[in-house]
Design a protein around this motif. Structure first.
Motif, PDB file in Angstrom:
ATOM      1  N   VAL A 137      -8.477   0.194  -4.226  1.00 54.34           N
ATOM      2  CA  VAL A 137      -7.154   0.565  -3.431  1.00 54.34           C
ATOM      3  C   VAL A 137      -6.418  -0.577  -3.122  1.00 54.34           C
ATOM      4  CG1 VAL A 137      -6.408   1.782  -1.644  1.00 54.34           C
ATOM      5  CG2 VAL A 137      -8.737   2.487  -2.631  1.00 54.34           C
ATOM      6  N   PHE A 138      -5.222  -0.719  -3.682  1.00 53.96           N
ATOM      7  CA  PHE A 138      -4.384  -1.717  -3.630  1.00 53.96           C
ATOM      8  C   PHE A 138      -3.147  -1.444  -2.426  1.00 53.96           C
ATOM      9  CE2 PHE A 138      -6.282  -1.371  -7.709  1.00 53.96           C
ATOM     10  CZ  PHE A 138      -6.802  -2.610  -7.902  1.00 53.96           C
ATOM     11  N   GLU A 139      -2.410  -2.530  -2.133  1.00 54.85           N
ATOM     12  CA  GLU A 139      -1.169  -2.324  -1.494  1.00 54.85           C
ATOM     13  C   GLU A 139      -0.103  -2.176  -2.311  1.00 54.85           C
ATOM     14  OE1 GLU A 139      -1.001  -5.968   1.369  1.00 54.85           O
ATOM     15  OE2 GLU A 139      -1.763  -4.594   2.997  1.00 54.85           O
ATOM     16  N   THR A 140       1.128  -1.910  -2.307  1.00 59.80           N
ATOM     17  CA  THR A 140       2.068  -2.022  -3.349  1.00 59.80           C
ATOM     18  C   THR A 140       2.340  -3.270  -3.931  1.00 59.80           C
ATOM     19  OG1 THR A 140       4.049  -2.064  -1.494  1.00 59.80           O
ATOM     20  CG2 THR A 140       3.081   0.211  -2.614  1.00 59.80           C
ATOM     21  N   ASP A 141       2.169  -4.169  -3.075  1.00 61.44           N
ATOM     22  CA  ASP A 141       2.364  -5.798  -3.624  1.00 61.44           C
ATOM     23  C   ASP A 141       1.057  -6.178  -4.545  1.00 61.44           C
ATOM     24  OD1 ASP A 141       0.661  -6.259  -1.684  1.00 61.44           O
ATOM     25  OD2 ASP A 141       1.766  -7.816  -0.805  1.00 61.44           O
ATOM     26  N   GLY A 142       0.115  -5.365  -4.871  1.00 65.21           N
ATOM     27  CA  GLY A 142      -1.017  -5.861  -5.422  1.00 65.21           C
ATOM     28  C   GLY A 142      -2.097  -6.317  -5.055  1.00 65.21           C
ATOM     29  N   LYS A 143      -2.131  -6.613  -3.419  1.00 65.73           N
ATOM     30  CA  LYS A 143      -3.168  -7.196  -2.770  1.00 65.73           C
ATOM     31  C   LYS A 143      -4.327  -6.072  -2.579  1.00 65.73           C
ATOM     32  CE  LYS A 143      -1.781 -11.093  -1.460  1.00 65.73           C
ATOM     33  NZ  LYS A 143      -2.276 -12.459  -1.643  1.00 65.73           N
ATOM     34  N   ILE A 144      -5.442  -6.301  -3.011  1.00 61.89           N
ATOM     35  CA  ILE A 144      -6.530  -5.299  -2.661  1.00 61.89           C
ATOM     36  C   ILE A 144      -6.797  -5.078  -1.457  1.00 61.89           C
ATOM     37  CG2 ILE A 144      -8.980  -5.335  -3.200  1.00 61.89           C
ATOM     38  CD1 ILE A 144      -8.633  -7.177  -5.487  1.00 61.89           C
ATOM     39  N   LEU A 145      -6.941  -3.825  -0.963  1.00 56.53           N
ATOM     40  CA  LEU A 145      -7.225  -3.200   0.330  1.00 56.53           C
ATOM     41  C   LEU A 145      -8.870  -2.881   0.174  1.00 56.53           C
ATOM     42  CD1 LEU A 145      -4.610  -0.498   0.990  1.00 56.53           C
ATOM     43  CD2 LEU A 145      -5.098  -2.530   2.685  1.00 56.53           C
ATOM     44  N   GLY A 146      -9.319  -2.609  -0.604  1.00 56.63           N
ATOM     45  CA  GLY A 146     -10.956  -2.243  -0.741  1.00 56.63           C
ATOM     46  C   GLY A 146     -11.229  -2.085  -1.891  1.00 56.63           C
TER      47      GLY A 146
END
Length: 154
Positions: A137-146
């Motif tokens: 799962v990602f944030e919209t900027d591409g950072k990984i949430l999990g």
């Protein structure tokens, strides 16, 4: 006359005490989907961005480069991820195998937010129902949430 007044007062009390059903809408600051009937699939550019970030994370996990892994994580994830989580991920994900995308979508949260999600399986897993599914799962900027590996059991 008293009977008519009594009947009217009972009916009017019921009318004035009745409640209208509210239709609440969750407001979200991270919701990229403005229309709930909009397509819930990711564009080709988004898939390329998120897939690239995931593969970089897997490469860093393979060599145990914690600094590189943390650079790819969101601030929320950095606060929650410990050495135990990194160790568990390296045990549960076979970093020597290649991955195949099986599903892309937006994952809704309890707060009403929608985050991009990609599900993977190992490319050598030819079964109709894969043995291991890895959800990122990602944030919209591409950072990984999990990242969550899941072993399918029957």
């Amino acid at each position: 006359m008293k009977k008519i007044f009594l009947i009217l007062s009972v009916l009017s009390v019921q009318f004035f005490l009745s409640q209208k059903k509210a239709n609440p809408k969750a407001e979200s600051k991270n919701n990229p989907i403005e229309n709930t009937k909009a397509s819930l699939s990711l564009s080709k550019e988004e898939i390329d961005l998120y897939n690239g970030k995931f593969l970089k994370f897997i490469a860093a996990l393979k060599i145990s480069d914690r600094a590189a892994m943390e650079a790819l994580l969101s601030e929320e994830a950095k606060a929650k991820v410990t050495d135990v989580v990194y160790k568990k991920l390296s045990e549960d994900i076979d970093t020597n195998k290649t991955f195949k995308i099986i599903k892309t979508a937006y994952k809704p949260t309890i707060e009403g937010d929608h985050f991009p999600m990609i599900q993977y399986k190992y490319s050598d897993d030819k079964a109709v129902e894969p043995k291991v599914i890895i959800t990122a799962v990602f944030e919209t900027d591409g950072k990984i949430l999990g990242i969550r590996p899941y072993k399918v059991t029957k």
